[in-house]
Every structure is written in structure tokens, then in C-alpha cells.
Design a protein around this motif. Structure first.
Motif, PDB file in Angstrom:
ATOM      1  N   TYR A 128       1.336  -1.428  -0.171  1.00  0.00           N
ATOM      2  CA  TYR A 128      -0.155   0.163   0.309  1.00  0.00           C
ATOM      3  C   TYR A 128       0.897   1.268  -0.243  1.00  0.00           C
ATOM      4  N   ALA A 129       1.911   0.980   0.771  1.00  0.00           N
ATOM      5  CA  ALA A 129       2.865   2.405   0.732  1.00  0.00           C
ATOM      6  C   ALA A 129       3.475   2.772  -0.667  1.00  0.00           C
ATOM      7  N   TYR A 130       4.012   1.731  -1.576  1.00  0.00           N
ATOM      8  CA  TYR A 130       4.472   1.388  -2.531  1.00  0.00           C
ATOM      9  C   TYR A 130       3.709   2.567  -3.810  1.00  0.00           C
ATOM     10  N   THR A 132       0.758   3.895  -3.341  1.00  0.00           N
ATOM     11  CA  THR A 132       0.702   5.581  -2.442  1.00  0.00           C
ATOM     12  C   THR A 132       1.172   6.211  -3.241  1.00  0.00           C
ATOM     13  N   ALA A 133       3.059   6.199  -3.144  1.00  0.00           N
ATOM     14  CA  ALA A 133       4.133   6.346  -3.697  1.00  0.00           C
ATOM     15  C   ALA A 133       3.670   6.854  -5.355  1.00  0.00           C
ATOM     16  N   TYR A 135       1.618   6.580  -7.049  1.00  0.00           N
ATOM     17  CA  TYR A 135       0.278   7.004  -7.751  1.00  0.00           C
ATOM     18  C   TYR A 135       0.479   8.716  -7.568  1.00  0.00           C
ATOM     19  N   GLY A 136       0.824   8.401  -6.057  1.00  0.00           N
ATOM     20  CA  GLY A 136       1.745   9.704  -5.403  1.00  0.00           C
ATOM     21  C   GLY A 136       2.358  10.751  -6.654  1.00  0.00           C
TER      22      GLY A 136
END
Length: 394
Positions: A128-130, A132-133, A135-136
């Protein structure tokens, strides 16, 4: 069974992303040999490759403003590496299927629910963190394109050779929006493949934790069984359990070579991508005097995504080395010393401890060590190269 569910679910997502069926049971996920699926995959990857080629041509030949020229170089390098990573995994489909089969089977009978739940939680947090990074970063590129369009320029995220910079026709505008959609879809395939590698490393690490818990439980069981008149039974059970543990340890060590053959290219290229692209991106921030907030955020998100994925690869690989090193103590304290008449048991313990004390260091291409130290070296080297170029341009 939880690990089987995790890998199977991940293989299903990779299948839906168009990279094929990597599950070892044929026909369970889907038929990646059907005419419709093959045609969709060919069309999808033809679009990916075409866009990457246009990015490379733009980086080499196109006459562009400074910011778009920098973006073209960054995208050309990054997307070329991404495509090689994806194709490397797809070309090793048979090896990956065998790896999944072994990964599910080894230590499966002794997995502890608490450990597996912790394993699954860490996997989800990392993925999930990856996402987020990644697509952020994509969102910031889109917002920067919209901002440019509102200031009288044209909308652009992916810089390709055509349409040309001066071309603001309807066809050119539609093509730029189309490449943005392609970028978002390509990120889905990239994330699926990268997550596959990441989850495999985390799961492999927890296999060593499971084996260590199993060996520690041998001592607990031995102490329970080793009372007056029952010493022979306790010794026999300890010896049988230790032999099974040694077999599992041997299988786990062999699994590291399968991981290298299946995903070595992905991990090695990620080191190159993270260091090379990060230098280019950081120089954009350092050398641009008129950089907008959104433009700065898109670069920061991009660098964060690159180094976060590299950290997930190298630090989890380093954790594998650490967890494997703990096995020798668990083997030594299994209770063999309380069986004075069992010389064969002593020899087993001696050989098992010697095997466990040889450091298991994950490698890519049998050369690049995947450790905490490698990650720190890459970060320091990237900053050193950035500082050197920045000082020369001052």
C-alpha cells in the motif's frame, strides 16, 4: 494456507494486469493461452513499448524546453528499465511457477497463525505504501500538466517525440491524454511485478522465522518428554524432528538460488534505476530557479517511490540474512546435550550448526549483494554524484 492465498491472489492480479498466469496450478487463475487474452496482452505491450520508444527518441532528438527535456530523459530511462524488468519476469514464467510451488510447500505444516498474520500485515503495509508513492507521483505529473494547460501551454505528462512541442492540434491533445492513460495502466503492471518480488522476499524471510520457531519448539517438546523412563522416546522424537528441520533448512537455502534466477534482473535493475533516475530528478530541483510547488512535489514523490522500492528489496533481503543467521543457536540449544548416548545426534547438530553459520547473502546475478549495506551505499553514492554535478553547475 495463508501463504498460498497470498501468492494466489497476487498471481491473479498479475494475470489481470496482462502479464500472464504465474500460479503453478494450471487453469486455476485463468487461461493465459486463450486467443482473446493473448491478443489483449500483445496490444497492451505493443502500446507500452511504442510509448517507451517515443520517449527515448524525444530524449535524444527532440528540441524541448528545459523542464520537458529533463522529464523526457527521466521517463525514457525509467520506463526502459521498467519494461526490461517486466519482460525478464515474464520470460522466466516457468521458473517463477516452480518458485511459487516451493515457497508455498516449505515449512507449510509448521506455520504459526500469529507469525503468518504478522507476515501478511507487513506485506499489505509495504504494498500500500508503494502504491501510494507511485500514484502520488503520477498525480503530481497530471496536476503539473493541467497547471501548464491553464497558463497557456499544453497538457503534458509523458514527453514523447510526437506530438511536437509546437503542435496544439486536437489530435496532439488527445494523444497526450492517451499517453497519460497508458502511463497509469503501465504503473499497474509495474506495481504488480514489483509487489510480486517484494512479497516473495518477505515470505522467504518469514520461512526462516517459522523454521526457527519450529526448532525452538523441539527443545520445549524434548523437555516435556524427557523424564524418568521416557528418555529414549524423547531422544528419538528429537532426532526425527531435527532431521526434518535440517531438510527444511536445506530446501530454504536452495530456494535463494531460485529467487535469484527468477527475480535477479528485477532487483539489479532497480538499483540502477533508483540511483540513476534519482540523480537526474534531484538536479532538476537544485538547478531550477522557477520550479513550481507541484513540479517539486512530482519529483519528490518520484524519488521517494524509487528509493522506497529499493529499500523494500534490499532491506528485506538483508533481513533474510539476519533471520537465517539465528538458526544456528536454535539448532544448538535443541536439547542434544541431554542425550549423552546419542553420538549420531551430536553429529547431526554439528553439521546443521556448521551449515547455518555460513552466511546466506541474497545476490542478484551472483554478484550484487542485496543487503542493508548495499542500500546505504547506493543512497550515499547517489547523493555524492548529485553533489558533484550540483557543485560543477554552480
Amino acid at each position: 494456507m495463508k501463504n498460498r492465498y497470498i501468492l494466489k491472489n497476487l498471481c491473479r492480479k498479475i494475470y489481470l494486469a496482462g502479464a500472464g498466469d504465474f500460479w503453478y496450478e494450471e487453469g486455476v487463475i485463468g487461461n493465459d493461452k486463450s486467443f482473446l487474452y493473448v491478443m489483449i496482452c500483445y496490444a497492451l505491450f505493443f502500446i507500452y513499448v511504442s510509448m517507451t520508444i517515443l520517449e527515448i527518441i524525444a530524449a535524444v532528438f527532440a528540441d524541448l524546453p528545459k523542464d520537458e527535456k529533463s522529464d523526457s530523459v527521466t521517463f525514457a530511462v525509467s520506463h526502459t528499465i521498467v519494461m526490461i524488468k517486466i519482460f525478464s519476469v515474464m520470460s522466466n514464467r516457468k521458473l517463477v511457477k516452480e518458485l511459487n510451488y516451493k515457497m508455498v510447500g516449505i515449512c507449510e505444516a509448521y506455520e504459526v497463525e500469529k507469525t503468518v498474520a504478522e507476515n501478511y500485515k507487513i506485506m499489505k503495509m509495504n504494498v500500500y505504501a508503494y502504491v501510494t508513492a507511485v500514484y502520488g507521483s503520477c498525480a503530481c505529473f497530471v496536476f503539473e500538466g493541467i497547471r501548464k494547460m491553464q497558463t497557456g501551454s499544453h497538457f503534458i505528462t509523458v514527453v514523447t517525440y510526437w506530438p511536437f512541442y509546437e503542435d496544439d492540434s486536437l489530435t496532439a491533445v488527445l494523444f497526450r491524454f492517451f499517453t497519460t492513460w497508458v502511463l497509469c495502466v503501465l504503473m499497474v503492471t509495474m506495481i504488480a511485478i514489483d509487489s510480486f518480488v517484494m512479497v516473495t522476499l518477505i515470505m522467504y524471510k518469514y520461512k526462516f522465522i517459522t523454521l526457527r520457531i519450529y526448532l525452538e519448539n523441539l527443545r520445549v517438546d524434548f523437555d516435556k518428554n524427557n523424564y524418568g523412563g521416557n528418555e529414549e522416546f524423547a531422544a528419538n522424537k528429537l532426532q526425527t524432528g531435527l532431521i526434518e528441520g535440517i531438510v527444511m533448512h536445506r530446501d530454504l537455502l536452495r530456494l535463494s538460488k531460485d529467487i535469484d534466477r527468477s527475480f535477479g534482473t528485477v532487483m539489479a535493475l532497480q538499483v540502477c534505476q533508483s540511483s540513476g533516475s534519482a540523480v537526474s530528478l534531484l538536479l532538476q530541483i537544485a538547478l531550477s530557479s522557477d520550479l513550481t510547488f507541484v513540479a517539486g512535489m512530482k519529483i519528490i514523490f518520484f524519488v521517494a517511490a524509487l528509493f522506497f522500492l529499493l529499500a523494500l528489496f534490499l532491506c528485506n533481503a538483508g533481513e533474510i540474512t539476519y533471520q537465517a543467521s539465528l538458526l544456528s543457536d536454535s539448532i544448538f540449544y535443541c536439547g542434544w546435550h541431554a542425550c549423552p548416548m546419542r553420538r549420531n545426534l551430536r553429529r547431526l547438530v554439528l553439521m546443521a550448526c556448521a551449515s547455518a553459520q555460513r552466511p546466506l547473502v541474497m545476490k542478484a546475478f551472483k554478484m550484487l549483494q542485496l543487503t542493508y549495506g548495499t542500500f546505504l551505499t547506493v543512497v550515499r553514492s547517489t547523493y555524492s554524484v548529485f553533489a558533484l554535478f550540483y557543485a560543477q553547475n554552480e
